[in-house]
Design a protein around this motif. Structure first.
Motif, PDB file in Angstrom:
ATOM      1  N   GLY A  11       0.816  -1.206   0.000  1.00 45.69           N
ATOM      2  CA  GLY A  11       0.000   0.000   0.000  1.00 45.69           C
ATOM      3  C   GLY A  11       0.847   1.252   0.000  1.00 45.69           C
ATOM      4  N   VAL A  12       0.341   2.268  -0.669  1.00 41.42           N
ATOM      5  CA  VAL A  12       0.993   3.571  -0.731  1.00 41.42           C
ATOM      6  C   VAL A  12       0.096   4.569   0.001  1.00 41.42           C
ATOM      7  N   ALA A  13       0.668   5.246   0.984  1.00 37.38           N
ATOM      8  CA  ALA A  13      -0.058   6.275   1.719  1.00 37.38           C
ATOM      9  C   ALA A  13       0.175   7.626   1.068  1.00 37.38           C
ATOM     10  N   LEU A  14      -0.901   8.408   0.948  1.00 41.21           N
ATOM     11  CA  LEU A  14      -0.839   9.771   0.433  1.00 41.21           C
ATOM     12  C   LEU A  14      -1.359  10.730   1.495  1.00 41.21           C
ATOM     13  N   SER A  15      -0.702  11.864   1.647  1.00 37.55           N
ATOM     14  CA  SER A  15      -1.141  12.883   2.591  1.00 37.55           C
ATOM     15  C   SER A  15      -0.723  14.249   2.065  1.00 37.55           C
ATOM     16  N   GLU A  16      -1.514  15.255   2.411  1.00 32.73           N
ATOM     17  CA  GLU A  16      -1.120  16.638   2.131  1.00 32.73           C
ATOM     18  C   GLU A  16      -0.153  17.038   3.234  1.00 32.73           C
ATOM     19  N   ILE A  17       1.103  17.221   2.892  1.00 32.49           N
ATOM     20  CA  ILE A  17       2.118  17.620   3.856  1.00 32.49           C
ATOM     21  C   ILE A  17       2.471  19.077   3.574  1.00 32.49           C
ATOM     22  N   ASN A  18       2.109  19.935   4.498  1.00 30.60           N
ATOM     23  CA  ASN A  18       2.312  21.376   4.328  1.00 30.60           C
ATOM     24  C   ASN A  18       1.770  21.867   2.984  1.00 30.60           C
ATOM     25  N   GLY A  19       0.578  21.361   2.624  1.00 25.30           N
ATOM     26  CA  GLY A  19      -0.117  21.814   1.426  1.00 25.30           C
ATOM     27  C   GLY A  19       0.252  21.122   0.137  1.00 25.30           C
ATOM     28  N   GLU A  20       1.188  20.174   0.171  1.00 29.57           N
ATOM     29  CA  GLU A  20       1.618  19.471  -1.046  1.00 29.57           C
ATOM     30  C   GLU A  20       1.381  17.966  -0.886  1.00 29.57           C
ATOM     31  N   THR A  21       0.809  17.327  -1.902  1.00 33.04           N
ATOM     32  CA  THR A  21       0.579  15.884  -1.837  1.00 33.04           C
ATOM     33  C   THR A  21       1.908  15.149  -1.855  1.00 33.04           C
ATOM     34  N   LYS A  22       2.026  14.214  -0.918  1.00 33.51           N
ATOM     35  CA  LYS A  22       3.254  13.413  -0.795  1.00 33.51           C
ATOM     36  C   LYS A  22       2.871  11.958  -0.548  1.00 33.51           C
ATOM     37  N   MET A  23       3.808  11.059  -0.874  1.00 30.88           N
ATOM     38  CA  MET A  23       3.621   9.633  -0.577  1.00 30.88           C
ATOM     39  C   MET A  23       4.663   9.209   0.446  1.00 30.88           C
ATOM     40  N   LEU A  24       4.277   8.236   1.258  1.00 29.50           N
ATOM     41  CA  LEU A  24       5.129   7.791   2.349  1.00 29.50           C
ATOM     42  C   LEU A  24       6.086   6.697   1.892  1.00 29.50           C
ATOM     43  N   LEU A  25       7.374   6.923   2.135  1.00 27.69           N
ATOM     44  CA  LEU A  25       8.392   5.889   1.950  1.00 27.69           C
ATOM     45  C   LEU A  25       9.100   5.673   3.276  1.00 27.69           C
ATOM     46  N   MET A  26       9.481   4.431   3.516  1.00 25.67           N
ATOM     47  CA  MET A  26      10.169   4.081   4.752  1.00 25.67           C
ATOM     48  C   MET A  26      11.429   3.305   4.420  1.00 25.67           C
ATOM     49  N   LYS A  27      12.438   3.453   5.251  1.00 29.36           N
ATOM     50  CA  LYS A  27      13.695   2.736   5.042  1.00 29.36           C
ATOM     51  C   LYS A  27      13.654   1.459   5.878  1.00 29.36           C
ATOM     52  N   ARG A  28      13.726   0.327   5.187  1.00 34.96           N
ATOM     53  CA  ARG A  28      13.634  -0.971   5.869  1.00 34.96           C
ATOM     54  C   ARG A  28      14.896  -1.256   6.672  1.00 34.96           C
ATOM     55  N   THR A  29      14.694  -1.831   7.831  1.00 38.27           N
ATOM     56  CA  THR A  29      15.810  -2.260   8.664  1.00 38.27           C
ATOM     57  C   THR A  29      16.562  -3.374   7.942  1.00 38.27           C
ATOM     58  N   LYS A  30      15.813  -4.376   7.471  1.00 36.64           N
ATOM     59  CA  LYS A  30      16.395  -5.509   6.750  1.00 36.64           C
ATOM     60  C   LYS A  30      16.620  -5.085   5.299  1.00 36.64           C
ATOM     61  N   GLY A  31      17.859  -5.010   4.870  1.00 32.65           N
ATOM     62  CA  GLY A  31      18.166  -4.629   3.495  1.00 32.65           C
ATOM     63  C   GLY A  31      18.491  -3.156   3.325  1.00 32.65           C
ATOM     64  N   SER A  32      18.050  -2.318   4.252  1.00 28.40           N
ATOM     65  CA  SER A  32      18.363  -0.888   4.251  1.00 28.40           C
ATOM     66  C   SER A  32      17.976  -0.196   2.939  1.00 28.40           C
ATOM     67  N   VAL A  88      -1.792  -3.757  -5.069  1.00 30.50           N
ATOM     68  CA  VAL A  88      -1.431  -2.482  -4.455  1.00 30.50           C
ATOM     69  C   VAL A  88      -2.706  -1.753  -4.026  1.00 30.50           C
ATOM     70  N   PHE A  89      -2.671  -1.229  -2.809  1.00 33.69           N
ATOM     71  CA  PHE A  89      -3.746  -0.412  -2.273  1.00 33.69           C
ATOM     72  C   PHE A  89      -3.233   1.011  -2.078  1.00 33.69           C
ATOM     73  N   VAL A  90      -4.168   1.963  -2.030  1.00 32.80           N
ATOM     74  CA  VAL A  90      -3.817   3.352  -1.780  1.00 32.80           C
ATOM     75  C   VAL A  90      -4.603   3.820  -0.561  1.00 32.80           C
ATOM     76  N   VAL A  91      -3.899   4.451   0.357  1.00 31.90           N
ATOM     77  CA  VAL A  91      -4.492   4.973   1.581  1.00 31.90           C
ATOM     78  C   VAL A  91      -4.411   6.498   1.537  1.00 31.90           C
ATOM     79  N   LYS A  92      -5.568   7.156   1.597  1.00 34.99           N
ATOM     80  CA  LYS A  92      -5.607   8.617   1.687  1.00 34.99           C
ATOM     81  C   LYS A  92      -5.640   8.971   3.169  1.00 34.99           C
ATOM     82  N   CYS A  93      -4.621   9.681   3.598  1.00 37.04           N
ATOM     83  CA  CYS A  93      -4.479  10.051   5.006  1.00 37.04           C
ATOM     84  C   CYS A  93      -4.897  11.501   5.215  1.00 37.04           C
ATOM     85  N   PRO A  94      -5.223  11.851   6.449  1.00 39.01           N
ATOM     86  CA  PRO A  94      -5.469  13.267   6.744  1.00 39.01           C
ATOM     87  C   PRO A  94      -4.212  14.093   6.492  1.00 39.01           C
ATOM     88  N   ALA A  95      -4.389  15.392   6.364  1.00 39.41           N
ATOM     89  CA  ALA A  95      -3.254  16.297   6.151  1.00 39.41           C
ATOM     90  C   ALA A  95      -2.246  16.159   7.290  1.00 39.41           C
TER      91      ALA A  95
END
Length: 150
Positions: A11-32, A88-95
């Motif tokens: 799933g890909v999370a989307l949120s308005e971050i300071n007025g701009e649409t952004k998607m969430l990426l995370m750095k995995r511990t395993k594999g970095s 793949v799913f898409v999650v719309k998050c609050p701002a």
């Protein structure tokens, strides 16, 4: 023959971050490496239930606005000799959505498409992010993609 695994969802999370649409990426511990949320289905779970659970476990995001991303992430995993086919799913998050990572990840970034493509190492990820951006950011979201929770 190469086995096909279809027991993982992402799933890909989307949120308005300071007025701009952004998607969430995370750095995995395993594999970095940088990625979006993903996980394995548990017995009795529907795919959408798995991604709701995985979002909460990995980020503490409580999913209330969920969409079928209308995309299958696909790649060959050479370490296990398996072809992965991942809905793949898409999650719309609050701002300005707050994120609290579990121990599977060491860092996170809210990214625009260009930033996400620079961080993510795999071509399958790039395809996912471009698709999500086109159909969930650049265009109005088609309500037919909405998944009713519950």
């Amino acid at each position: 023959m190469i086995p096909i695994n279809n027991s993982i969802v992402s799933g890909v999370a989307l949120s308005e971050i300071n007025g701009e649409t952004k998607m969430l990426l995370m750095k995995r511990t395993k594999g970095s490496f940088w990625c979006h949320v993903a996980g394995s289905m548990e017995e009795g779970e529907l795919p959408w239930q798995t991604i709701v659970r995985e979002f909460y476990e990995e980020t503490q995001i409580e999913v209330t606005d969920l969409y079928n991303g209308q995309f299958l992430e696909q790649f060959y995993a050479s370490y296990s000799n398996v072809i992965e086919v991942i809905p793949v799913f898409v999650v719309k998050c609050p701002a300005n959505q707050k994120v609290v990572l579990n121990d599977e990840h060491t860092d996170f970034e809210w990214c625009n498409l260009e930033e996400a493509l620079k961080l993510a190492p795999f071509p399958a990820q790039h395809a996912v992010f471009k698709h999500v951006w086109e159909y969930f950011v650049d265009k109005p979201i088609n309500e037919l993609f909405r998944i009713k929770l519950g």
